[in-house]
Design a protein around this motif. Structure first.
Motif, PDB file in Angstrom:
ATOM      1  N   MET A 148       0.662  -1.293   0.131  1.00 37.48           N
ATOM      2  CA  MET A 148       0.016  -0.120   0.003  1.00 37.48           C
ATOM      3  C   MET A 148       0.927   1.264   0.105  1.00 37.48           C
ATOM      4  O   MET A 148       0.550   2.242  -0.623  1.00 37.48           O
ATOM      5  CB  MET A 148      -0.986  -0.033   1.303  1.00 37.48           C
ATOM      6  CG  MET A 148      -2.011   1.175   1.269  1.00 37.48           C
ATOM      7  SD  MET A 148      -2.859   1.017   2.688  1.00 37.48           S
ATOM      8  CE  MET A 148      -3.729  -0.539   2.808  1.00 37.48           C
ATOM      9  N   ILE A 149       1.938   1.264   0.727  1.00 41.97           N
ATOM     10  CA  ILE A 149       2.678   2.460   0.872  1.00 41.97           C
ATOM     11  C   ILE A 149       3.639   2.645  -0.321  1.00 41.97           C
ATOM     12  O   ILE A 149       3.919   3.487  -0.962  1.00 41.97           O
ATOM     13  CB  ILE A 149       3.612   2.199   2.151  1.00 41.97           C
ATOM     14  CG1 ILE A 149       2.812   2.438   3.282  1.00 41.97           C
ATOM     15  CG2 ILE A 149       4.932   3.304   2.132  1.00 41.97           C
ATOM     16  CD1 ILE A 149       3.823   2.019   4.691  1.00 41.97           C
ATOM     17  N   LEU A 150       4.233   1.324  -0.969  1.00 44.52           N
ATOM     18  CA  LEU A 150       4.875   1.362  -2.044  1.00 44.52           C
ATOM     19  C   LEU A 150       4.178   1.693  -3.538  1.00 44.52           C
ATOM     20  O   LEU A 150       4.670   1.689  -4.406  1.00 44.52           O
ATOM     21  CB  LEU A 150       5.974   0.294  -2.274  1.00 44.52           C
ATOM     22  CG  LEU A 150       6.771   0.324  -0.976  1.00 44.52           C
ATOM     23  CD1 LEU A 150       7.834  -0.935  -1.088  1.00 44.52           C
ATOM     24  CD2 LEU A 150       7.851   1.625  -0.936  1.00 44.52           C
ATOM     25  N   GLU A 155       9.370   0.924  10.057  1.00 41.91           N
ATOM     26  CA  GLU A 155       9.400   1.525  11.349  1.00 41.91           C
ATOM     27  C   GLU A 155       8.425   2.409  11.536  1.00 41.91           C
ATOM     28  O   GLU A 155       7.840   3.143  10.850  1.00 41.91           O
ATOM     29  CB  GLU A 155      10.748   2.570  11.542  1.00 41.91           C
ATOM     30  CG  GLU A 155      11.998   1.805  11.225  1.00 41.91           C
ATOM     31  CD  GLU A 155      12.452   0.879  12.175  1.00 41.91           C
ATOM     32  OE1 GLU A 155      12.214   0.969  13.350  1.00 41.91           O
ATOM     33  OE2 GLU A 155      13.087  -0.234  11.734  1.00 41.91           O
ATOM     34  N   MET A 156       7.840   2.360  12.794  1.00 40.85           N
ATOM     35  CA  MET A 156       6.722   3.077  13.493  1.00 40.85           C
ATOM     36  C   MET A 156       7.441   4.336  14.057  1.00 40.85           C
ATOM     37  O   MET A 156       8.132   4.080  15.058  1.00 40.85           O
ATOM     38  CB  MET A 156       5.640   2.650  14.118  1.00 40.85           C
ATOM     39  CG  MET A 156       4.458   3.425  14.633  1.00 40.85           C
ATOM     40  SD  MET A 156       3.422   4.190  13.491  1.00 40.85           S
ATOM     41  CE  MET A 156       2.737   2.858  12.812  1.00 40.85           C
ATOM     42  N   PHE A 189      14.428  -1.288   1.256  1.00 44.70           N
ATOM     43  CA  PHE A 189      13.387  -0.135   1.098  1.00 44.70           C
ATOM     44  C   PHE A 189      13.419   0.173   2.786  1.00 44.70           C
ATOM     45  O   PHE A 189      13.074  -0.759   3.359  1.00 44.70           O
ATOM     46  CB  PHE A 189      12.312  -0.533   0.708  1.00 44.70           C
ATOM     47  CG  PHE A 189      12.195  -0.928  -0.658  1.00 44.70           C
ATOM     48  CD1 PHE A 189      11.931   0.108  -1.704  1.00 44.70           C
ATOM     49  CD2 PHE A 189      12.669  -2.084  -1.329  1.00 44.70           C
ATOM     50  CE1 PHE A 189      11.774  -0.348  -3.077  1.00 44.70           C
ATOM     51  CE2 PHE A 189      12.638  -2.518  -2.572  1.00 44.70           C
ATOM     52  CZ  PHE A 189      12.195  -1.622  -3.580  1.00 44.70           C
ATOM     53  N   ILE A 190      13.834   1.332   3.205  1.00 44.52           N
ATOM     54  CA  ILE A 190      13.688   1.813   4.321  1.00 44.52           C
ATOM     55  C   ILE A 190      12.273   2.768   4.662  1.00 44.52           C
ATOM     56  O   ILE A 190      12.336   3.768   3.955  1.00 44.52           O
ATOM     57  CB  ILE A 190      14.836   2.724   5.059  1.00 44.52           C
ATOM     58  CG1 ILE A 190      16.114   2.006   4.519  1.00 44.52           C
ATOM     59  CG2 ILE A 190      14.612   2.858   6.350  1.00 44.52           C
ATOM     60  CD1 ILE A 190      16.571   0.736   5.213  1.00 44.52           C
ATOM     61  N   ILE A 191      11.461   2.319   5.340  1.00 47.72           N
ATOM     62  CA  ILE A 191      10.151   3.008   5.447  1.00 47.72           C
ATOM     63  C   ILE A 191       9.918   3.492   6.842  1.00 47.72           C
ATOM     64  O   ILE A 191       9.963   2.697   7.800  1.00 47.72           O
ATOM     65  CB  ILE A 191       8.960   1.953   5.054  1.00 47.72           C
ATOM     66  CG1 ILE A 191       9.128   1.638   3.568  1.00 47.72           C
ATOM     67  CG2 ILE A 191       7.613   2.649   5.044  1.00 47.72           C
ATOM     68  CD1 ILE A 191       8.442   0.474   3.089  1.00 47.72           C
ATOM     69  N   PHE A 192       9.822   4.710   7.006  1.00 43.33           N
ATOM     70  CA  PHE A 192       9.293   5.164   8.510  1.00 43.33           C
ATOM     71  C   PHE A 192       7.976   5.768   8.325  1.00 43.33           C
ATOM     72  O   PHE A 192       7.458   6.798   7.496  1.00 43.33           O
ATOM     73  CB  PHE A 192      10.222   6.479   8.690  1.00 43.33           C
ATOM     74  CG  PHE A 192      11.510   6.031   9.511  1.00 43.33           C
ATOM     75  CD1 PHE A 192      11.589   6.343  10.704  1.00 43.33           C
ATOM     76  CD2 PHE A 192      12.388   5.242   8.854  1.00 43.33           C
ATOM     77  CE1 PHE A 192      12.824   5.958  11.388  1.00 43.33           C
ATOM     78  CE2 PHE A 192      13.589   4.632   9.696  1.00 43.33           C
ATOM     79  CZ  PHE A 192      13.680   5.303  10.899  1.00 43.33           C
ATOM     80  N   ILE A 193       7.111   5.223   9.081  1.00 43.33           N
ATOM     81  CA  ILE A 193       5.748   5.652   9.269  1.00 43.33           C
ATOM     82  C   ILE A 193       5.769   6.367  10.245  1.00 43.33           C
ATOM     83  O   ILE A 193       5.754   6.180  11.624  1.00 43.33           O
ATOM     84  CB  ILE A 193       4.674   4.455   9.499  1.00 43.33           C
ATOM     85  CG1 ILE A 193       4.530   3.424   8.211  1.00 43.33           C
ATOM     86  CG2 ILE A 193       3.331   5.163   9.444  1.00 43.33           C
ATOM     87  CD1 ILE A 193       3.998   2.248   8.531  1.00 43.33           C
ATOM     88  N   LYS A 229      14.105   5.101   0.208  1.00 41.79           N
ATOM     89  CA  LYS A 229      13.856   5.589   1.667  1.00 41.79           C
ATOM     90  C   LYS A 229      12.460   6.363   1.254  1.00 41.79           C
ATOM     91  O   LYS A 229      12.315   7.099   0.669  1.00 41.79           O
ATOM     92  CB  LYS A 229      14.909   6.432   2.030  1.00 41.79           C
ATOM     93  CG  LYS A 229      16.094   5.663   2.299  1.00 41.79           C
ATOM     94  CD  LYS A 229      17.269   6.741   2.854  1.00 41.79           C
ATOM     95  CE  LYS A 229      18.626   6.130   3.139  1.00 41.79           C
ATOM     96  NZ  LYS A 229      19.137   5.753   1.526  1.00 41.79           N
ATOM     97  N   VAL A 230      11.421   5.726   2.086  1.00 36.71           N
ATOM     98  CA  VAL A 230      10.200   6.287   2.064  1.00 36.71           C
ATOM     99  C   VAL A 230       9.843   6.904   3.651  1.00 36.71           C
ATOM    100  O   VAL A 230       9.698   6.221   4.340  1.00 36.71           O
ATOM    101  CB  VAL A 230       9.097   5.281   1.624  1.00 36.71           C
ATOM    102  CG1 VAL A 230       7.837   5.880   1.353  1.00 36.71           C
ATOM    103  CG2 VAL A 230       9.543   4.592   0.176  1.00 36.71           C
ATOM    104  N   ILE A 231       9.156   8.177   3.629  1.00 38.09           N
ATOM    105  CA  ILE A 231       8.892   8.641   4.886  1.00 38.09           C
ATOM    106  C   ILE A 231       7.392   8.893   4.693  1.00 38.09           C
ATOM    107  O   ILE A 231       6.870   9.574   3.685  1.00 38.09           O
ATOM    108  CB  ILE A 231       9.868   9.924   5.288  1.00 38.09           C
ATOM    109  CG1 ILE A 231      11.035   9.512   5.563  1.00 38.09           C
ATOM    110  CG2 ILE A 231       8.977  10.464   6.526  1.00 38.09           C
ATOM    111  CD1 ILE A 231      11.805  11.008   5.566  1.00 38.09           C
ATOM    112  N   ILE A 232       6.431   8.246   5.608  1.00 32.62           N
ATOM    113  CA  ILE A 232       5.108   8.555   5.618  1.00 32.62           C
ATOM    114  C   ILE A 232       4.858   9.515   6.770  1.00 32.62           C
ATOM    115  O   ILE A 232       5.050   9.472   7.695  1.00 32.62           O
ATOM    116  CB  ILE A 232       4.293   7.519   5.942  1.00 32.62           C
ATOM    117  CG1 ILE A 232       4.453   6.476   4.596  1.00 32.62           C
ATOM    118  CG2 ILE A 232       2.853   7.417   5.924  1.00 32.62           C
ATOM    119  CD1 ILE A 232       3.982   6.779   3.506  1.00 32.62           C
ATOM    120  N   ASN A 233       3.643  10.532   5.994  1.00 37.37           N
ATOM    121  CA  ASN A 233       3.406  11.644   7.012  1.00 37.37           C
ATOM    122  C   ASN A 233       2.018  11.595   7.400  1.00 37.37           C
ATOM    123  O   ASN A 233       1.166  12.139   6.379  1.00 37.37           O
ATOM    124  CB  ASN A 233       3.664  12.991   6.556  1.00 37.37           C
ATOM    125  CG  ASN A 233       2.886  14.007   7.146  1.00 37.37           C
ATOM    126  OD1 ASN A 233       2.721  14.039   8.405  1.00 37.37           O
ATOM    127  ND2 ASN A 233       2.908  15.350   6.608  1.00 37.37           N
TER     128      ASN A 233
END
Length: 254
Positions: free
Chosen positions: A32-34, A76-77, A114-118, A151-155
């Motif tokens: 969903m994020i990617l 990561e949350m 893939f580094i994902i920070f929610i 690298k993905v940062i979710i806001n």
């Protein structure tokens, strides 16, 4: 203060990791994020510890996923803004690479990662719901380095600004706790199942006790170090006691 087990939500570290151990939910969230399929998951590692060498700073990844095609996904949350996420992502990327490339192997064997920070806040400050970063050539913005990293940062704060309905509803769920979609309802169902699990309750109690003890030891060590510096400056013992909370016996031993 430690949060009550009954009050934990998906954004709490313990509950986030527990829920993400369910392959379907984990896979669905990453995709969903990617906005892309990741294939079949080979394994999921929760609270994955990495220490590359004795003097190096160790890290603990919330959720590390590897798929059958060899790609890694670190999810990561992040609830509190410690204003260090860009550098943390850099360090996490390096630690994963060093940890999983065996001695003697070619650099071409490095897995795509893939580094994902929610995040529950906007760490970049542009009021965008998603920030995706790759290494891009400054002289030619259409040319990427193609080093296999993203690298993905979710806001979550900007959930109203996203067009994808599923991701929008997920981010709104993070902010409001209201489950309106099939996916968020499944998350809530999983959370309730965990809360009804006595073993999970005991795990949380033990983890909380351990972390509180670690914080207390850290605070005491810091107080001792401060007291040493104050002693070097010829400060009065009574003054040191008031400032550090240490006993007179502890100060006299320094």
């Amino acid at each position: 203060m430690v949060k009550r087990f009954e009050d934990l939500t998906f954004t709490d570290d313990f509950m986030f990791c527990k829920v993400m151990q369910e392959p379907y939910l984990c896979k669905r969230l990453i995709e969903m994020i990617l906005f892309d399929s990741i294939g079949k998951i080979s394994y999921i590692s929760l609270q994955h510890n990495i220490k590359t060498y004795e003097q190096a700073k160790s890290i603990r990844l919330d959720v590390l996923v590897q798929t059958e095609n060899g790609k890694f996904y670190d999810v990561e949350m992040q609830v509190s803004n410690e204003r260090n996420i860009p550098k943390r992502m850099r360090f996490y990327q390096a630690a994963i690479d060093i940890s999983f490339l065996d001695k003697g192997n070619s650099y071409t064997n490095l897995n795509d990662t893939f580094i994902i920070f929610i995040c529950m806040f906007d760490t970049v400050g542009k009021n965008m719901p998603i920030y995706t970063f790759e290494n891009i050539c400054i002289e030619d913005k259409n040319t990427t380095l193609q080093d296999g990293t993203q690298k993905v940062i979710i806001n979550a704060e900007a959930f109203k600004n996203i067009k994808n309905d599923d991701l929008k509803e997920f981010l709104e769920y993070l902010k409001t706790g209201k489950a309106k979609t099939e996916f968020t309802r499944r998350l809530e169902k999983m959370i309730q199942a965990i809360k009804n699990n006595e073993q999970a309750r005991q795990e949380y109690r033990l983890m909380s006790t351990f972390e509180m003890d670690a914080r207390d030891r850290g605070a005491h060590d810091k107080a001792l170090e401060t007291a040493k510096l104050m002693k070097m400056e010829k400060c009065d013992n009574n003054f040191i006691m008031r400032m550090t909370g240490l006993s007179e016996t502890e100060i006299e031993k320094l």
